[in-house]
Design an enzyme around this catalytic site. Structure first.
Site, PDB file in Angstrom:
ATOM      1  N   SER A   1      33.763   7.662  13.288  1.00  0.00           N
ATOM      2  CA  SER A   1      32.401   7.718  12.763  1.00  0.00           C
ATOM      3  C   SER A   1      32.183   9.018  11.996  1.00  0.00           C
ATOM      4  CB  SER A   1      31.396   7.625  13.909  1.00  0.00           C
ATOM      5  OG  SER A   1      30.085   7.939  13.480  1.00  0.00           O
TER       6      SER A   1
ATOM      7  N   TYR B   1      27.943  10.344  21.638  1.00  0.00           N
ATOM      8  CA  TYR B   1      28.584   9.323  20.809  1.00  0.00           C
ATOM      9  C   TYR B   1      29.616   9.973  19.894  1.00  0.00           C
ATOM     10  CZ  TYR B   1      29.246   6.038  16.973  1.00  0.00           C
ATOM     11  OH  TYR B   1      29.795   5.234  16.013  1.00  0.00           O
TER      12      TYR B   1
END
Length: 338
Positions: free
Chosen positions: A130, A155
């Site tokens: 990501s 995350y």
């Protein structure tokens, strides 16, 4: 002789659904895996799967990759020369309230996939990382050569951990592994928790849109077709071992193992206020904007340097934000019968 099936995890998810479609269009057999959990409405996931099941080259296995025994059984039953691992617990803000979900899905689940790939002789693993890994970095655009040692959400930390775990397996077992740092992917069949979906819902309901950082957020919005084309193109290009490199001078994008990282982005950040204006135009309604301070775990700007992707596969994003939002708005109205 026909090629063996590609395994795609997270096949009922947004990016997974489009990657499976891209592979099927190119004549590949695909085995899709997904837990179809309730992080968001499973009906959307089921609708995606219904479309995929229309192609006889696609087969589906409902499976939670955190289940070690079930994942071992999956890899024992089939030889998957190529694995595209897109299953994950997504979302920055959700990680603030539900941290354990990220350790379960993104760490334990990924470990089970790595083990399956190694023991089954997989020839190439591609996995989702990501743009969140860039965290507190402020040098723009974000380059794979930058250090990513300062995550600002769990995350992001879990995705950085995935890159490190993959490198360890590449080094130890020569498993070719390619990490994909996705930048704000949007388009038809998107996730309901993502900005584009939330904006469209608010506009059509006449509700105010929340714009954080007082509307000054900039995101490198990347259209889903560009993303899936890049992923599918990379499947046949496993990274090579670069054993001749001097280990004393390696930067974060280099390795003596068969390991590689790419940014997959549009290479052009857009202000959220402009994105909202385009959506309002396409949906035919204007709504109020609520300007709010920066949220914990967020960053002000994302901006992808895609030099490596251009060099290795000739990738250039083909979809302007204006066209991508038009496609998304049309799908949104049709899917919701609005």
């Amino acid at each position: 002789m026909a090629k063996q099936a590609v395994l795609v995890t997270g096949a009922a998810g947004f990016i997974g659904f489009h990657v499976v479609q891209g592979l099927l269009t190119r004549g590949r057999d695909v085995v899709g895996v997904d837990s179809v959990n309730n992080y968001y409405d499973p009906k959307l996931k089921e609708a995606r799967l219904e479309l995929l099941r229309r192609d006889p080259k696609f087969s589906f296995v409902k499976l939670d990759l955190v289940d070690r025994a079930a994942t071992e059984s999956l890899f024992a039953q089939r030889d998957f020369p190529e694995v595209v691992h897109l299953a994950a617990q997504a979302g920055v803000r959700y990680s603030l309230q539900h941290p354990h979900a990220y350790i379960d899905a993104n760490i334990r689940g990924f470990l089970n996939v790595l083990e399956g790939c190694w023991h089954s002789g997989c020839k190439h693993l591609l996995y989702a990382s990501s743009s969140s890994v860039y965290g507190a970095n402020t040098k723009l655009p974000f380059s794979v050569h930058d250090n990513v040692d300062h995550p600002v959400s769990l995350y992001a930390a879990s995705k950085k951990a995935n890159e490190l775990m993959a490198h360890a397996y590449s080094h130890l077992y020569r498993l070719p592994a390619t990490g994909l740092r996705f930048f704000t992917v949007y388009g038809p069949w998107g996730r309901p928790d993502m900005a584009m979906f939330l904006f469209a819902k608010a506009i059509l309901a006449g509700e105010p849109i929340k714009l954080f950082n007082h509307g000054k957020m900039r995101r490198d919005f990347t259209y889903i077709d560009d993303v899936s084309d890049a992923v599918v193109s990379l499947i046949g290009r496993p990274p090579n071992s670069e054993s001749d490199r001097d280990g004393s001078r390696l930067d974060p994008a280099e390795s003596r193992a068969p390991w590689k990282i790419y940014n997959i982005g549009n290479n052009r950040p857009e202000e959220l206020i402009y994105v909202v204006s385009l959506l309002e135009k396409e949906l035919g309604k204007v709504t109020n904007k609520e300007m709010l301070p920066m949220q914990p775990g967020d960053v002000a700007t994302t901006y992808a340097d895609i030099t490596e992707l251009e060099h290795d596969i000739g990738f250039r994003p083909a979809t302007r934000i204006e066209d991508g939002i038009a496609h998304f708005a049309k799908w949104y109205r049709e899917f919701h019968r609005l």
